[in-house]
Design a protein around this motif. Structure first.
Motif, PDB file in Angstrom:
ATOM      1  N   ASN A  13       0.751  -0.953  -0.097  1.00 33.93           N
ATOM      2  CA  ASN A  13       0.083   0.394  -0.089  1.00 33.93           C
ATOM      3  C   ASN A  13       0.645   1.286   0.066  1.00 33.93           C
ATOM      4  O   ASN A  13       0.652   2.488   0.406  1.00 33.93           O
ATOM      5  N   PHE A  14       2.232   1.001  -0.624  1.00 32.75           N
ATOM      6  CA  PHE A  14       2.556   2.529  -0.495  1.00 32.75           C
ATOM      7  C   PHE A  14       2.547   3.409  -1.617  1.00 32.75           C
ATOM      8  O   PHE A  14       1.953   2.432  -2.928  1.00 32.75           O
ATOM      9  N   LYS A  15       2.587   4.285  -1.181  1.00 32.13           N
ATOM     10  CA  LYS A  15       2.091   5.454  -3.444  1.00 32.13           C
ATOM     11  C   LYS A  15       3.092   5.946  -3.465  1.00 32.13           C
ATOM     12  O   LYS A  15       3.479   6.603  -2.939  1.00 32.13           O
ATOM     13  N   ILE A  16       3.283   5.890  -4.512  1.00 28.91           N
ATOM     14  CA  ILE A  16       4.602   6.555  -5.443  1.00 28.91           C
ATOM     15  C   ILE A  16       3.675   8.271  -6.225  1.00 28.91           C
ATOM     16  O   ILE A  16       2.764   7.614  -7.008  1.00 28.91           O
ATOM     17  N   ALA A  17       4.755   9.125  -6.346  1.00 24.90           N
ATOM     18  CA  ALA A  17       3.514   9.802  -7.620  1.00 24.90           C
ATOM     19  C   ALA A  17       5.299  10.156  -8.728  1.00 24.90           C
ATOM     20  O   ALA A  17       5.692  10.484  -8.173  1.00 24.90           O
ATOM     21  N   PHE A  18       4.989   9.909  -9.809  1.00 26.08           N
ATOM     22  CA  PHE A  18       5.794   9.975 -10.778  1.00 26.08           C
ATOM     23  C   PHE A  18       4.832  12.165 -11.084  1.00 26.08           C
ATOM     24  O   PHE A  18       3.881  12.390 -11.396  1.00 26.08           O
ATOM     25  N   ILE A  19       5.924  12.577 -11.238  1.00 26.29           N
ATOM     26  CA  ILE A  19       5.780  14.464 -12.380  1.00 26.29           C
ATOM     27  C   ILE A  19       7.141  13.943 -13.006  1.00 26.29           C
ATOM     28  O   ILE A  19       8.128  14.478 -13.028  1.00 26.29           O
ATOM     29  N   GLU A  20       6.142  14.311 -14.257  1.00 28.07           N
ATOM     30  CA  GLU A  20       7.170  15.265 -15.551  1.00 28.07           C
ATOM     31  C   GLU A  20       6.074  15.735 -16.048  1.00 28.07           C
ATOM     32  O   GLU A  20       5.323  16.458 -16.058  1.00 28.07           O
ATOM     33  N   CYS A  21       7.138  16.098 -17.365  1.00 29.44           N
ATOM     34  CA  CYS A  21       6.775  17.590 -17.781  1.00 29.44           C
ATOM     35  C   CYS A  21       5.989  16.943 -19.344  1.00 29.44           C
ATOM     36  O   CYS A  21       5.411  17.861 -20.095  1.00 29.44           O
ATOM     37  N   ASN A  22       5.513  15.371 -19.433  1.00 33.90           N
ATOM     38  CA  ASN A  22       4.756  14.387 -21.058  1.00 33.90           C
ATOM     39  C   ASN A  22       5.331  13.738 -20.154  1.00 33.90           C
ATOM     40  O   ASN A  22       5.113  12.643 -19.710  1.00 33.90           O
ATOM     41  N   ASN A  23       3.834  13.148 -21.149  1.00 35.19           N
ATOM     42  CA  ASN A  23       2.782  11.887 -20.516  1.00 35.19           C
ATOM     43  C   ASN A  23       3.744  10.473 -21.457  1.00 35.19           C
ATOM     44  O   ASN A  23       3.327   9.683 -20.683  1.00 35.19           O
TER      45      ASN A  23
ATOM     46  N   PHE B 263      16.065  14.696 -12.200  1.00 31.81           N
ATOM     47  CA  PHE B 263      16.550  15.708 -12.001  1.00 31.81           C
ATOM     48  C   PHE B 263      16.565  17.383 -12.453  1.00 31.81           C
ATOM     49  O   PHE B 263      17.012  18.320 -11.591  1.00 31.81           O
ATOM     50  N   THR B 264      16.590  16.985 -13.941  1.00 32.26           N
ATOM     51  CA  THR B 264      16.651  18.610 -14.404  1.00 32.26           C
ATOM     52  C   THR B 264      14.653  19.474 -13.167  1.00 32.26           C
ATOM     53  O   THR B 264      15.212  20.246 -13.401  1.00 32.26           O
ATOM     54  N   HIS B 265      13.785  18.625 -13.135  1.00 32.81           N
ATOM     55  CA  HIS B 265      12.381  18.562 -12.479  1.00 32.81           C
ATOM     56  C   HIS B 265      12.688  19.010 -11.339  1.00 32.81           C
ATOM     57  O   HIS B 265      11.742  19.580 -10.645  1.00 32.81           O
ATOM     58  N   ARG B 266      13.586  18.599 -10.525  1.00 34.70           N
ATOM     59  CA  ARG B 266      13.217  18.012  -9.458  1.00 34.70           C
ATOM     60  C   ARG B 266      13.350  19.238  -8.381  1.00 34.70           C
ATOM     61  O   ARG B 266      12.327  19.542  -7.397  1.00 34.70           O
ATOM     62  N   ASP B 267      14.307  20.937  -8.457  1.00 37.90           N
ATOM     63  CA  ASP B 267      14.017  22.138  -7.899  1.00 37.90           C
ATOM     64  C   ASP B 267      12.609  22.612  -8.698  1.00 37.90           C
ATOM     65  O   ASP B 267      11.567  22.973  -6.697  1.00 37.90           O
ATOM     66  N   ASP B 268      12.307  23.038  -9.196  1.00 37.52           N
ATOM     67  CA  ASP B 268      10.659  23.082  -9.576  1.00 37.52           C
ATOM     68  C   ASP B 268       9.671  22.236  -9.234  1.00 37.52           C
ATOM     69  O   ASP B 268       8.617  23.056  -8.141  1.00 37.52           O
ATOM     70  N   VAL B 269       9.659  20.881  -9.019  1.00 38.82           N
ATOM     71  CA  VAL B 269       8.875  20.660  -7.798  1.00 38.82           C
ATOM     72  C   VAL B 269       8.736  20.606  -6.452  1.00 38.82           C
ATOM     73  O   VAL B 269       7.617  21.283  -5.657  1.00 38.82           O
ATOM     74  N   LYS B 270       9.717  21.147  -6.515  1.00 39.26           N
ATOM     75  CA  LYS B 270       9.863  21.045  -4.467  1.00 39.26           C
ATOM     76  C   LYS B 270       9.852  22.243  -4.335  1.00 39.26           C
ATOM     77  O   LYS B 270       8.743  23.117  -3.060  1.00 39.26           O
ATOM     78  N   GLN B 271       9.953  23.888  -5.255  1.00 41.62           N
ATOM     79  CA  GLN B 271       9.407  24.657  -5.283  1.00 41.62           C
ATOM     80  C   GLN B 271       7.821  24.715  -4.720  1.00 41.62           C
ATOM     81  O   GLN B 271       6.951  25.156  -4.221  1.00 41.62           O
ATOM     82  N   LEU B 272       6.873  23.899  -5.663  1.00 39.51           N
ATOM     83  CA  LEU B 272       5.728  24.306  -5.831  1.00 39.51           C
ATOM     84  C   LEU B 272       4.791  23.239  -4.677  1.00 39.51           C
ATOM     85  O   LEU B 272       3.381  23.435  -4.603  1.00 39.51           O
ATOM     86  N   LEU B 273       5.685  22.441  -3.734  1.00 38.58           N
ATOM     87  CA  LEU B 273       5.543  21.327  -3.019  1.00 38.58           C
ATOM     88  C   LEU B 273       5.034  21.958  -2.229  1.00 38.58           C
ATOM     89  O   LEU B 273       5.966  22.529  -1.652  1.00 38.58           O
ATOM     90  N   GLN B 274       4.118  21.832  -1.152  1.00 37.93           N
ATOM     91  CA  GLN B 274       3.514  22.802  -0.062  1.00 37.93           C
ATOM     92  C   GLN B 274       4.132  22.323   1.098  1.00 37.93           C
ATOM     93  O   GLN B 274       4.946  22.718   2.072  1.00 37.93           O
TER      94      GLN B 274
ATOM     95  N   LEU C  38       1.792  15.776 -14.840  1.00 36.64           N
ATOM     96  CA  LEU C  38       2.274  16.313 -15.232  1.00 36.64           C
ATOM     97  C   LEU C  38       2.688  18.226 -14.951  1.00 36.64           C
ATOM     98  O   LEU C  38       1.952  18.611 -13.806  1.00 36.64           O
ATOM     99  N   LEU C  39       3.822  17.954 -14.839  1.00 36.72           N
ATOM    100  CA  LEU C  39       4.405  19.106 -14.371  1.00 36.72           C
ATOM    101  C   LEU C  39       3.909  20.369 -15.375  1.00 36.72           C
ATOM    102  O   LEU C  39       3.713  21.399 -13.872  1.00 36.72           O
ATOM    103  N   ASP C  40       3.317  20.952 -15.964  1.00 38.88           N
ATOM    104  CA  ASP C  40       2.707  22.132 -16.382  1.00 38.88           C
ATOM    105  C   ASP C  40       1.138  22.164 -15.601  1.00 38.88           C
ATOM    106  O   ASP C  40       0.392  23.116 -15.358  1.00 38.88           O
ATOM    107  N   ASP C  41       0.463  20.707 -15.768  1.00 38.46           N
ATOM    108  CA  ASP C  41      -0.879  21.338 -14.286  1.00 38.46           C
ATOM    109  C   ASP C  41      -0.702  21.630 -12.850  1.00 38.46           C
ATOM    110  O   ASP C  41      -1.018  21.739 -12.464  1.00 38.46           O
ATOM    111  N   PHE C  42       0.957  20.619 -12.699  1.00 36.06           N
ATOM    112  CA  PHE C  42       1.178  21.459 -11.762  1.00 36.06           C
ATOM    113  C   PHE C  42       1.563  22.853 -11.349  1.00 36.06           C
ATOM    114  O   PHE C  42       0.791  23.450 -10.208  1.00 36.06           O
ATOM    115  N   LYS C  43       2.051  23.353 -12.544  1.00 31.68           N
ATOM    116  CA  LYS C  43       1.837  24.374 -12.348  1.00 31.68           C
ATOM    117  C   LYS C  43       1.019  25.467 -12.149  1.00 31.68           C
ATOM    118  O   LYS C  43       0.629  26.629 -11.957  1.00 31.68           O
TER     119      LYS C  43
END
Length: 326
Positions: A131-141, A188-199, A163-168
């Motif tokens: 029952n472990f849940k993972i979220a994958f975040i990327e810029c394209n499907n 690694f390319t999107h890690r900083d963007d994701v951390k900034q958007l994450l509450q 999708l990263l655009d949906d997150f933004k």
């Protein structure tokens, strides 16, 4: 003097040839763990190539976990044996089990006792990741689909894709979804963007390395300039990522045309081509659209083995921490 033979007429990028040769040295045990590689400039001079060419080879080897750099000391082999390979190494596992079994027998335990403990521990490990849940975040499907297909999540692990655009565009609703996941995975390319958007700043965000398979790059690099080549994608984002990888590999395709799947003229455009480069997910559609005999090259970005190992370890550790906490 290193035995690195370069074929400058093959069409295969020189840095890839250097990279593969070094991989062979490591796989064959010629260069063992801790072996110091020649400095970039020294190797470049010996092979009569630019330092940047050697640097690109070293960079990819480091990203894949074959080597590591220590500032001021040099570059060294990180591992040996089966590094970088995702295939199951049966012989290595047998050696691990045999070693544990011998130790148990020498300590006075019976084979039945060893078998019971092993079975119990396996079931406990399965429970840890249940029952472990993972979220994958990327810029394209296309890359999200690749994540899900290439990374073995294991029994009981469920995944959410974002999708990263949906997150933004919708940070509030996306953060609400991410509240229920245990770990977030992105490149690694999107890690900083994701951390900034994450509450939730305490949420674990894992960056993984992705790269196209070497044999795919070689195949593409050997396409004759006379061929009409097309890159078929679902999104401009994925197309940009693919084209960037071509540039990094030193691949030039003067007759390359990018076709997006939403283009109403896609059937006409595809059938004007000789070679079609597309993701594995789109191959079936391409086969149905093309007329006549055309070469189709599957292109995808795969996670390196080091990233997969790190992700699997993190899942187990986080789940253990969660269980102990409660």
């Amino acid at each position: 003097m290193l035995n690195i033979d370069l074929d400058r007429e093959s069409g295969v990028p020189i840095y890839l040839q250097i990279k593969y040769r070094i991989k062979e040295f490591i796989k064959l045990g010629i260069w063992r763990k801790g072996f110091k590689l020649p400095p970039e400039r020294e190797l470049a001079d010996e092979l009569r190539v630019s330092r940047n060419t050697v640097s690109n080879a070293y960079k990819e080897l480091e990203e894949e976990g074959y080597i590591f750099s220590h500032q001021g000391k040099g570059t060294f082999v990180a591992y040996q044996d089966n590094i970088g390979y995702q295939s199951f190494d049966n012989e290595k596992l047998i050696n691990i089990v045999d070693k544990a079994l011998d130790e148990a027998l020498n300590s006075g335990y019976s084979l039945d006792e060893f078998s019971v403990v092993c079975h119990t521990r396996i079931e406990e490990k399965k429970e840890i990741i249940k029952n472990f849940k993972i979220a994958f975040i990327e810029c394209n499907n296309e890359q999200l689909e690749c994540f899900l297909k290439r990374i073995e999540l294991g029994e009981g692990v469920t995944a959410v894709t974002v999708l990263l655009d949906d997150f933004k565009k919708n940070p509030k609703s996306t953060n609400e979804i991410l509240k229920n996941v245990d770990i977030i995975v992105t490149t690694f390319t999107h890690r900083d963007d994701v951390k900034q958007l994450l509450q939730d700043k305490n949420k674990e965000v894992i960056g993984i390395g992705l790269a196209p398979p070497a044999d795919t790059l070689i195949k593409i690099s050997q396409i004759p300039n006379t061929k009409r080549v097309g890159l078929y994608c679902n999104s401009h984002n994925f197309a940009k990522t693919v084209l960037k990888s071509f540039k990094q590999a030193g691949i030039e395709l003067p007759n390359l045309r990018t076709i997006i799947s939403k283009d109403p003229k896609k059937i006409e455009l595809i059938n004007e081509l000789d070679v079609i480069i597309t993701s594995p997910e789109n191959k079936k559609e391409i086969v149905e659209l093309i007329e006549g005999d055309k070469e189709i090259i599957e292109f995808s970005f795969l996670p390196d083995q080091g990233s997969i190992n790190m992700l699997n370890t993190t899942i187990v550790l986080l789940k253990k921490y969660s269980r102990n906490k409660h």
